[in-house]
Scaffold this motif. Structure first.
Motif, mmCIF file in Angstrom:
data_model
loop_
_atom_site.group_PDB
_atom_site.id
_atom_site.type_symbol
_atom_site.label_atom_id
_atom_site.label_comp_id
_atom_site.label_asym_id
_atom_site.label_seq_id
_atom_site.Cartn_x
_atom_site.Cartn_y
_atom_site.Cartn_z
ATOM 1 N N LYS A 1 -3.340 3.434 -1.687
ATOM 2 C CA LYS A 1 -3.644 2.499 -2.777
ATOM 3 C C LYS A 1 -2.644 1.550 -2.142
ATOM 4 N N CYS A 2 -3.870 0.197 -2.569
ATOM 5 C CA CYS A 2 -2.853 -0.957 -2.152
ATOM 6 C C CYS A 2 -3.258 -2.587 -3.319
ATOM 7 N N CYS B 1 1.057 -1.328 -0.148
ATOM 8 C CA CYS B 1 0.173 0.339 0.029
ATOM 9 C C CYS B 1 0.746 1.448 -0.179
ATOM 10 N N VAL C 1 -7.500 -1.083 7.510
ATOM 11 C CA VAL C 1 -7.447 -1.171 6.601
ATOM 12 C C VAL C 1 -8.724 -1.173 5.805
ATOM 13 N N CYS C 2 -9.415 -0.616 5.285
ATOM 14 C CA CYS C 2 -10.800 -1.344 4.566
ATOM 15 C C CYS C 2 -11.184 -0.064 3.145
ATOM 16 N N THR C 3 -11.712 -0.788 2.213
ATOM 17 C CA THR C 3 -11.574 -0.260 1.027
ATOM 18 C C THR C 3 -12.675 1.214 0.684
ATOM 19 N N ARG D 1 -7.446 4.763 5.475
ATOM 20 C CA ARG D 1 -7.226 3.933 7.019
ATOM 21 C C ARG D 1 -7.548 5.452 7.968
ATOM 22 N N THR E 1 -6.240 -1.319 -5.628
ATOM 23 C CA THR E 1 -7.761 -1.279 -4.776
ATOM 24 C C THR E 1 -7.214 0.250 -3.620
ATOM 25 N N ARG F 1 -6.312 8.223 2.564
ATOM 26 C CA ARG F 1 -6.408 7.638 1.666
ATOM 27 C C ARG F 1 -5.186 6.711 0.738
ATOM 28 N N SER G 1 -8.140 2.008 -0.729
ATOM 29 C CA SER G 1 -8.610 2.062 0.501
ATOM 30 C C SER G 1 -8.374 3.655 1.687
#
Length: 440
Positions: free
Chosen positions: A386-387, A60, A414-416, A394, A390, A384, A392
């Motif tokens: 970038k994983c 990420c 972490v969530c999307t 936190r 995706t 924000r 995401s």
């Protein structure tokens, strides 16, 4: 005048010390009061990070940062200062103190102002700007510097300006963000809790707690100051002199020494602040969370690079103009008040409580503590990420990563972005009709 003086303050500090350093160092002085006592100052506690900053998970990278920050340390508000002066007048009228701990009052002068930021608070904000630059340098270019807004109170404006100065100094003035938008607190303002006239207050809960914890302390004070006839409200006001004088004079107030030996004084004061926030604009106030909806919707717009959709506190004129609400920046910094931060946490779903705080008995394991949620210069940072491919998100509150269970946060918190947006149905639905109740 205060704004100008505090801006000059940090500029002088930098010119005196910063230019000779390889890296700009923090300037906030250390207070001669144990941290555990400062954490019992409730919303008057200075900022302390709750955890070491954790790097983002492998795979990420951060591509956008949203900072929401309370103003730095200040004098008491006008109302609080009126109560303080009334309590002090009673104490100072006593001719003979029987408790030697009160002898300092013989030569005591009350020189606290009202409302304004103090130099300690200016330094806190300056240091926060340094930290932001050093942590997120990779997001900054000469064409893309932080976009900064502030609610319209002078202490908030000055905090924002000192943050920009700290950020600029940390870059050795290569990157010089400006305060771009000041939100008028008499108009639509997502950075102040000023738009819900029918919201209730926390008085029932805080008054009940005050009548529970304060009487033994009031008794001790009245025994030491015969004929002062202090009330429990006076006692709470006098306890607050410890933090207010300490952050103003940057040395331990004698009121800290007065109350430190009294069992329950500072913990009781702290819990009063916890209750005030929970039942004022937090989960315990029916129309508390709705006051944070506008900011949450602005945050969603930034995270998704899409126009703001909101029918609550947002200023449509400002938020529809890319000059006053751009969607192409990598760092946003918004400066606000503690009560508004609580409303935003509650609208978002942070720090939910299994049971409401009991106004007569604090839980020692509670995580709803004003000193941890909204200290002077406290901050929420939404990163924000970038994983892989995706997008995401936190969230860190005073540097502690939040679990984000409401959007399926993983072990790294972490969530999307998509899951986060879906989790914010209360905000996206404009408070499910609660905002209209503000004007019933």
């Amino acid at each position: 005048m205060a704004l100008l003086l505090l801006s000059i303050l940090v500029a002088l500090v930098y010119s005196a010390f910063g230019a000779s350093m390889n890296a700009v160092k923090p300037i906030t002085p250390t207070l001669n009061v144990p941290k555990e006592i400062q954490l019992d100052w409730s919303e008057y506690s200075p900022y302390f990070p709750l955890d070491e900053y954790r790097d983002v998970p492998g795979g990420c990278e951060i591509d956008q940062v949203n900072i929401l920050q309370r103003h730095g340390a200040r004098f008491p508000t006008t109302g609080a200062n009126t109560n303080i002066k009334a309590a002090l007048a009673k104490l100072l009228a006593v001719r003979h103190y029987t408790d030697p701990q009160l002898d300092f009052l013989r030569n005591f002068t009350d020189d606290l102002g009202s409302n304004d930021l103090v130099p300690f608070g200016a330094a806190q904000s300056y240091d926060a700007g340094i930290e932001a630059f050093q942590r997120y340098t990779h997001l900054i270019t000469e064409e893309n510097i932080p976009f900064v807004r502030a609610s319209g109170s002078e202490r908030v404006i000055v905090s924002a300006m000192n943050w920009t100065q700290g950020f600029s100094a940390a870059s050795f003035h290569k990157y010089n963000p400006k305060l771009s938008v000041i939100l008028d607190e008499s108009l639509n303002d997502t950075l102040d809790d000023n738009m819900c006239p029918d919201a209730g207050s926390s008085d029932p809960q805080t008054n009940l707690w005050q009548s529970t914890f304060a009487p033994p302390i009031t008794l001790l004070l009245n025994e030491g100051a015969p004929d002062a006839n202090l009330t429990d409200t006076d006692t709470s006001s006098l306890i607050s002199m410890c933090p207010f004088e300490t952050v103003f004079k940057e040395q331990r107030s004698p009121f800290c020494d007065l109350f430190a030996p009294m069992p329950g004084a500072f913990p009781g004061f702290a819990y009063g602040g916890d209750l005030d926030k929970y039942y004022g604009t937090g989960y315990g106030q029916a129309l508390g969370p709705v006051q944070g909806v506008g900011y949450v919707n602005e945050l969603l717009a930034r995270l998704t690079n899409s126009p703001v959709q909101d029918e609550t506190q947002t200023n449509h004129t400002l938020d529809s103009d890319p000059t006053t609400f751009p969607l192409n920046r990598t760092i946003y910094a918004d400066f606000t008040h503690d009560n508004q931060m609580i409303a935003i946490y509650s609208a978002m779903g942070l720090f939910r409580q299994a049971t409401p705080p009991d106004p007569t008995k604090p839980s020692p394991t509670r995580n709803w503590r004003a000193s941890s949620l909204v200290p002077f210069s406290g901050r929420m940072v939404v990163e924000r990420l970038k994983c892989g491919s995706t997008p995401s998100v936190r969230i860190l509150v005073n540097q502690q990563v939040q679990p984000l269970e409401f959007c399926g946060g993983d072990k790294n918190g972490v969530c999307t972005v998509n899951a986060f947006v879906k989790s914010q149905a209360y905000a996206r639905n404009n408070g499910n009709g609660d905002f209209e109740k503000c004007f019933a």
